[in-house]
Design a protein around this motif. Sequence first.
Motif, PDB file in Angstrom:
ATOM      1  N   ALA A 184     -37.904   6.885  13.680  1.00 49.29           N
ATOM      2  CA  ALA A 184     -38.748   6.262  14.695  1.00 49.29           C
ATOM      3  C   ALA A 184     -39.546   7.267  15.497  1.00 49.29           C
ATOM      4  O   ALA A 184     -40.474   6.889  16.228  1.00 49.29           O
ATOM      5  CB  ALA A 184     -37.890   5.414  15.627  1.00 49.29           C
ATOM      6  N   GLY A 185     -39.170   8.566  15.405  1.00 58.34           N
ATOM      7  CA  GLY A 185     -39.882   9.588  16.145  1.00 58.34           C
ATOM      8  C   GLY A 185     -39.578   9.606  17.621  1.00 58.34           C
ATOM      9  O   GLY A 185     -40.438   9.948  18.449  1.00 58.34           O
ATOM     10  N   VAL A 186     -38.332   9.222  17.975  1.00 60.01           N
ATOM     11  CA  VAL A 186     -37.898   9.250  19.373  1.00 60.01           C
ATOM     12  C   VAL A 186     -36.547   9.939  19.453  1.00 60.01           C
ATOM     13  O   VAL A 186     -35.945  10.293  18.432  1.00 60.01           O
ATOM     14  CB  VAL A 186     -37.797   7.816  19.956  1.00 60.01           C
TER      15      VAL A 186
ATOM     16  N   THR B  33     -43.277   1.585  20.418  1.00 54.98           N
ATOM     17  CA  THR B  33     -42.020   2.308  20.210  1.00 54.98           C
ATOM     18  C   THR B  33     -40.909   1.358  19.782  1.00 54.98           C
ATOM     19  O   THR B  33     -40.111   1.669  18.887  1.00 54.98           O
ATOM     20  CB  THR B  33     -41.615   3.049  21.504  1.00 54.98           C
ATOM     21  N   GLU B  34     -40.857   0.191  20.415  1.00 55.91           N
ATOM     22  CA  GLU B  34     -39.847  -0.805  20.038  1.00 55.91           C
ATOM     23  C   GLU B  34     -39.990  -1.184  18.568  1.00 55.91           C
ATOM     24  O   GLU B  34     -38.998  -1.281  17.837  1.00 55.91           O
ATOM     25  CB  GLU B  34     -39.993  -2.046  20.908  1.00 55.91           C
ATOM     26  N   ALA B  35     -41.236  -1.378  18.131  1.00 55.34           N
ATOM     27  CA  ALA B  35     -41.475  -1.749  16.737  1.00 55.34           C
ATOM     28  C   ALA B  35     -40.988  -0.655  15.787  1.00 55.34           C
ATOM     29  O   ALA B  35     -40.402  -0.949  14.733  1.00 55.34           O
ATOM     30  CB  ALA B  35     -42.960  -2.024  16.515  1.00 55.34           C
ATOM     31  N   ARG B  36     -41.209   0.612  16.160  1.00 49.18           N
ATOM     32  CA  ARG B  36     -40.774   1.714  15.292  1.00 49.18           C
ATOM     33  C   ARG B  36     -39.254   1.781  15.223  1.00 49.18           C
ATOM     34  O   ARG B  36     -38.678   2.005  14.157  1.00 49.18           O
ATOM     35  CB  ARG B  36     -41.332   3.047  15.801  1.00 49.18           C
ATOM     36  N   ILE B  37     -38.588   1.578  16.363  1.00 52.56           N
ATOM     37  CA  ILE B  37     -37.117   1.628  16.376  1.00 52.56           C
ATOM     38  C   ILE B  37     -36.551   0.486  15.537  1.00 52.56           C
ATOM     39  O   ILE B  37     -35.655   0.695  14.711  1.00 52.56           O
ATOM     40  CB  ILE B  37     -36.579   1.550  17.816  1.00 52.56           C
ATOM     41  N   LEU B  38     -37.080  -0.710  15.722  1.00 49.78           N
ATOM     42  CA  LEU B  38     -36.572  -1.861  14.978  1.00 49.78           C
ATOM     43  C   LEU B  38     -36.839  -1.715  13.485  1.00 49.78           C
ATOM     44  O   LEU B  38     -35.999  -2.107  12.656  1.00 49.78           O
ATOM     45  CB  LEU B  38     -37.202  -3.143  15.518  1.00 49.78           C
ATOM     46  N   GLU B  39     -37.982  -1.130  13.134  1.00 53.80           N
ATOM     47  CA  GLU B  39     -38.278  -0.900  11.717  1.00 53.80           C
ATOM     48  C   GLU B  39     -37.293   0.083  11.123  1.00 53.80           C
ATOM     49  O   GLU B  39     -36.792  -0.105   9.998  1.00 53.80           O
ATOM     50  CB  GLU B  39     -39.711  -0.378  11.564  1.00 53.80           C
ATOM     51  N   ALA B  40     -36.967   1.139  11.887  1.00 57.29           N
ATOM     52  CA  ALA B  40     -36.022   2.140  11.404  1.00 57.29           C
ATOM     53  C   ALA B  40     -34.626   1.553  11.257  1.00 57.29           C
ATOM     54  O   ALA B  40     -33.911   1.814  10.287  1.00 57.29           O
ATOM     55  CB  ALA B  40     -35.995   3.332  12.363  1.00 57.29           C
ATOM     56  N   VAL B  41     -34.223   0.742  12.225  1.00 53.74           N
ATOM     57  CA  VAL B  41     -32.911   0.077  12.161  1.00 53.74           C
ATOM     58  C   VAL B  41     -32.823  -0.776  10.904  1.00 53.74           C
ATOM     59  O   VAL B  41     -31.835  -0.746  10.166  1.00 53.74           O
ATOM     60  CB  VAL B  41     -32.680  -0.776  13.424  1.00 53.74           C
TER      61      VAL B  41
END
Length: 337
Positions: free
Chosen positions: A15-17, A36-44
């Motif tokens: 996610a890059g965070v 950022t939320e979208a990137r985290i959820l995609e990574a999860v």
Amino acid sequence: MQKEGADIRAVAARAGVSVASVSRFLNGKKRVRAETEARILEAVSALGYRPNPIAQSMRTNRTQLVGLILPDSSNPFFSALVRGAEDALGASGYALTLLNSNEDVTRERELLERLQRLRCDGVILIPAPETENESQRWSGHDPAFPLVLVDREAGIPTDLVVVDNALGGTLAATHLLENGHQRIGLLSVDYQVSSHRARRAGFVQALSEVGLTPCGEAFVPLTVEDGSRATKALLARLEPPTALFVTSSSLTIGALAAFQARGLRCPQDISIVGYDSYPWQEILTPRLTVICQPAYEMGQCAAERLLARMQGADAAPQRQILSPKLIVRGSVASLAL
């Protein structure tokens, strides 16, 4: 088995965070930008990440587990109450574990202690019958531990969700009086629980307001057999009742069995008002007139009160009273006035 640390680091890298940002976001402790939320959820989703519940509970000091202690798991009224609690708790991410006290105060205390040792976040309790010394019963209870009582009262200052049981007794008596009955018997349980005591009080008060008293009373264990035996005794009186008010469903079954054994037709020979409404009553002839309690709603309300306590609500103990209602079917005859 994968380690939680490696998993969450992979989520953060993808996610890059930071790892801390992912952890706080997933625990609901930090709001992030939509991108950022979208990137985290995609990574999860992509990595199939699943938080380790044991590690989570150690960090948050919460297990997301609630205990519910009930007196008798075979009672369908309690089953409906449990469903209401489970649905409300599940919607907030909590699991529910059920334990049976068997109407025994000593076992109830042991179960409460066990749930606290298991680090349950809170407990919903339908209390066992009252003892002679209620203060001693609760002497070891930690008042800081989230606890909500439901259906029955007990000698402890904590949140409570009950039905107006006195109103239930009043509704039953009033319906029978309005149909011309004056010789009305009462069948109730023989142990000390606030719900049945209040039902009797409302029933007796309604009769007293028109100058009547119960035409015989019986207090017996909560079994079909005892209900049948007690009803036969009431029917054997010199002036037997023309109607019965029964404060529990199992005793109602016993009363109906006694009618059948004596060759009495309901409501032509004797009328009855029972307590609680269940699907099996639909197959009776006649269909049973009852006082209906909102069991599912009681469970929901108890769960909502517990959720508020577990989230840190510090208001004084709340007493929530729900209303029963009379469901008129066909088991009460109208006598000539």
